[in-house]
Scaffold this active site. Structure first.
Site, mmCIF file in Angstrom:
data_model
loop_
_atom_site.group_PDB
_atom_site.id
_atom_site.type_symbol
_atom_site.label_atom_id
_atom_site.label_comp_id
_atom_site.label_asym_id
_atom_site.label_seq_id
_atom_site.Cartn_x
_atom_site.Cartn_y
_atom_site.Cartn_z
ATOM 1 N N GLU A 176 5.745 -0.486 -5.308
ATOM 2 C CA GLU A 176 6.438 -1.665 -5.826
ATOM 3 C C GLU A 176 7.268 -1.340 -7.069
ATOM 4 O OE1 GLU A 176 3.509 -5.268 -5.513
ATOM 5 O OE2 GLU A 176 2.368 -3.395 -5.601
ATOM 6 N N ASP A 219 -12.194 -3.181 1.221
ATOM 7 C CA ASP A 219 -11.018 -3.367 0.378
ATOM 8 C C ASP A 219 -10.240 -4.585 0.870
ATOM 9 O OD1 ASP A 219 -9.214 -2.858 -1.632
ATOM 10 O OD2 ASP A 219 -8.111 -1.322 -0.537
ATOM 11 N N TYR A 255 -0.918 2.969 10.599
ATOM 12 C CA TYR A 255 -1.646 1.714 10.366
ATOM 13 C C TYR A 255 -1.574 0.724 11.526
ATOM 14 C CZ TYR A 255 2.343 -1.416 9.372
ATOM 15 O OH TYR A 255 3.450 -2.203 9.459
ATOM 16 N N GLU A 292 -6.706 -1.629 -8.886
ATOM 17 C CA GLU A 292 -7.564 -2.658 -8.325
ATOM 18 C C GLU A 292 -8.750 -2.918 -9.253
ATOM 19 O OE1 GLU A 292 -8.526 -2.407 -4.211
ATOM 20 O OE2 GLU A 292 -6.737 -1.247 -3.679
ATOM 21 N N HIS A 305 1.518 -8.950 -4.505
ATOM 22 C CA HIS A 305 1.547 -7.638 -3.840
ATOM 23 C C HIS A 305 1.846 -7.796 -2.350
ATOM 24 C CE1 HIS A 305 0.566 -3.534 -2.784
ATOM 25 N NE2 HIS A 305 -0.391 -3.945 -1.975
ATOM 26 N N LYS A 328 -5.999 6.197 3.404
ATOM 27 C CA LYS A 328 -6.791 5.556 2.353
ATOM 28 C C LYS A 328 -8.171 6.176 2.173
ATOM 29 C CE LYS A 328 -4.375 1.662 1.322
ATOM 30 N NZ LYS A 328 -4.144 1.103 -0.018
ATOM 31 N N ARG A 388 9.319 -6.515 6.326
ATOM 32 C CA ARG A 388 9.744 -7.528 7.302
ATOM 33 C C ARG A 388 10.840 -8.450 6.796
ATOM 34 N NH1 ARG A 388 4.278 -7.160 7.383
ATOM 35 N NH2 ARG A 388 4.081 -8.877 5.899
ATOM 36 N N GLU A 404 -3.059 2.645 -6.644
ATOM 37 C CA GLU A 404 -3.165 1.191 -6.547
ATOM 38 C C GLU A 404 -4.173 0.725 -7.584
ATOM 39 O OE1 GLU A 404 -2.067 0.059 -1.913
ATOM 40 O OE2 GLU A 404 -4.162 0.040 -2.555
ATOM 41 N N THR A 418 -4.534 -4.386 -4.471
ATOM 42 C CA THR A 418 -3.626 -4.133 -5.583
ATOM 43 C C THR A 418 -3.368 -5.409 -6.387
ATOM 44 O OG1 THR A 418 -2.576 -2.470 -4.197
ATOM 45 C CG2 THR A 418 -1.408 -3.108 -6.187
ATOM 46 N N THR A 470 -11.083 7.337 -3.682
ATOM 47 C CA THR A 470 -11.019 6.070 -4.404
ATOM 48 C C THR A 470 -11.786 6.271 -5.701
ATOM 49 O OG1 THR A 470 -10.957 4.784 -2.347
ATOM 50 C CG2 THR A 470 -11.605 3.622 -4.346
ATOM 51 N N TYR A 481 -7.022 -7.642 0.097
ATOM 52 C CA TYR A 481 -5.559 -7.684 -0.069
ATOM 53 C C TYR A 481 -5.244 -9.014 -0.741
ATOM 54 C CZ TYR A 481 -0.793 -6.644 1.833
ATOM 55 O OH TYR A 481 0.536 -6.324 2.023
ATOM 56 N N ASP A 489 -7.272 2.910 -5.931
ATOM 57 C CA ASP A 489 -7.382 3.172 -4.493
ATOM 58 C C ASP A 489 -6.173 4.018 -4.084
ATOM 59 O OD1 ASP A 489 -8.439 3.069 -1.941
ATOM 60 O OD2 ASP A 489 -7.337 1.261 -1.420
ATOM 61 N N GLN A 491 0.306 6.374 5.890
ATOM 62 C CA GLN A 491 -0.086 4.993 6.206
ATOM 63 C C GLN A 491 0.936 4.314 7.112
ATOM 64 O OE1 GLN A 491 -0.756 2.640 2.695
ATOM 65 N NE2 GLN A 491 -1.262 0.792 3.804
ATOM 66 N N ARG A 506 1.383 6.814 1.324
ATOM 67 C CA ARG A 506 2.228 5.795 1.943
ATOM 68 C C ARG A 506 2.913 6.286 3.219
ATOM 69 N NH1 ARG A 506 0.208 1.284 -0.251
ATOM 70 N NH2 ARG A 506 0.421 1.237 -2.511
#
Length: 447
Positions: free
Chosen positions: A393, A152, A272, A229, A159, A281, A168, A227, A379, A285, A154, A261, A268, A265
């Protein structure tokens, strides 16, 4: 423009002016120009098939009855019999581009009313043996391939920036490496399931934001997400120690499917660091079961997103770098509500990294790519809020709930018995190529 590209553009123009000997409803995802491949179970046996409208073509029976046709189009019937007698698409995927092109042309000419091949048109008994209705209760649609490995990526900058802003702040939204390489992680192929499979809410460790210092508790996921995808099935295999170049990457692509997917959250967030997603995850799927080939999508090629800075030479596709204009929708149906609500409309062309770049980077170390491997985009969020392709989101980490209708229709994340339905299509004039549905309903956590 290559001769192959010109040929398929010409073939599409011809097909758009032709009618099929099989009834195809107006607006169908699966007209004569599409002809995606899949696998069905009939009488306890699995068969490789092509789809047109609400019917399927049994490829194994076709080559048995018309071996001379395959020979005349450059696909040796002995090899074709070997490929289409399998119970998955893996052999066909590994056969490479030329047999796939030949098969597409054979199907087009057999199924067109004015096709140069009349064997099905003039022989109703053979047509009934080869072409079957999907609505037969004895037929079930299966996984199209045996997936050896699933990676998978990114690949949407929108996204990645959205998630980075949440985590951040705006000034550090993208990690320093993001624009230099397609970031990915190894997923779990054993939990990739076909559309229509129910998905249990996962359980795991999580830590509420208010707990300081962080001490985890165990229980059902409280922040379950979808998600949207798009995933590519690898075609021709490569070998250990032999990287795939950016120039050759398309030769190793068979086709694409839609994907959800599913993501936990809260689980995760806790797990992660430092190695990336794991149990958040790996529980499910979902993919659509009909694999739409690169050839079917040829009329919808568009320039890919501009990359700045310019990628390193091994990833630089130059001016030939293209993607596809494919509209993608997510609809969610809350329990007790008759009609689903569209919560997202985005487009495949918003991806920053192309699938050719993903495959090139994946194999640059000499990692072998095998027929049937699944390469997912990550995503596919776009630039506008309505094109955000996850609940994380859309509801912006729970601060902007969305409405699904009804008394209990407010959502920050998915509830039990919510149903997620992903669809996609490419459209130009009267030509429409679709993917069918990628659908799944959320069941309560297993006890």
């Amino acid at each position: 423009e290559t001769s192959a590209t010109a040929y398929f553009k010409e073939l599409h123009v011809l097909a758009m002016m032709r009618r099929s000997i099989v009834d195809v409803s107006t607006g169908s995802d699966f007209p004569l120009e599409n002809l995606p491949y899949g696998v069905v179970c009939e009488g306890g046996s699995r068969h490789v098939v092509a789809r047109i409208g609400d019917f399927f073509v049994k490829m194994g029976v076709l080559v048995e009855r018309l071996p001379e046709v395959f020979d005349s189009y450059g696909f040796d019937h002995v090899n074709a019999r070997h490929v289409f007698s399998a119970d998955s698409l893996n052999r066909f995927m590994d056969a490479g581009v030329e047999p796939r092109k030949a098969t597409r042309r054979i199907l087009t000419e057999l199924l067109a009313e004015d096709g140069e091949l009349n064997q099905l048109r003039d022989n109703p008994a053979l047509k009934d043996e080869v072409v079957k209705p999907l609505d037969d209760p004895s037929i079930s649609v299966q996984m199209p391939a045996v997936i050896g490995d699933y990676t998978d990526f990114y690949a949407s900058k929108y996204h990645a920036e959205n998630v980075g802003i949440m985590m951040r702040g705006k000034d550090n939204a993208l990690m320093p490496n993001w624009k230099y390489l397609p970031v990915g992680y190894h997923g779990r192929s054993s939990s990739v399931v076909p559309s229509g499979t129910a998905v249990h809410r996962p359980s795991g460790q999580s830590v509420p934001a208010s707990v300081d210092p962080p001490v985890p508790s165990f229980g059902p996921c409280k922040m379950l997400d979808f998600e949207l995808e798009v995933a590519c099935f690898v075609g021709k295999s490569s070998h250990l120690g032999n990287p795939i170049t950016i120039e050759d990457a398309e030769e190793h692509i068979f086709g694409i499917v839609l994907m959800n997917d599913w993501s936990a959250r809260d689980i995760q967030k806790w797990e992660y660091v430092p190695l990336g997603p794991f149990t958040a995850k790996n529980f499910a799927t979902t993919i659509s079961p009909w694999v739409v080939t690169w050839e079917a999508l040829e009329p919808f090629r568009v320039p890919a997103e501009v990359q700045d800075p310019k990628p390193l030479p091994y990833l630089d596709g130059g001016s030939a770098r293209k993607t596809f204009d494919i509209t993608l929708d997510v609809n969610v149906r809350a329990p007790g509500i008759e009609s689903p609500v569209r919560v997202c409309r985005t487009n495949y062309k918003h991806l920053y990294w192309t699938v050719e770049q993903m495959i090139t980077h994946h194999s640059v170390t000499g990692c072998p790519m095998r027929a049937g491997d699944l390469i997912a985009s990550g995503t596919v969020s776009g630039p506008e809020p309505e094109s955000f392709a996850s609940m994380l989101e859309l509801a912006w980490r729970g601060t902007k709930p969305i409405q699904l209708g009804g008394e209990n229709g407010e959502r920050k994340f998915l509830h039990d018995l919510d149903e997620v339905i992903i669809t996609g299509f490419a459209e130009k004039g009267d030509l429409r190529i679709g993917f069918g549905e990628c659908r799944g309903i959320v069941l309560p956590a297993s006890t």
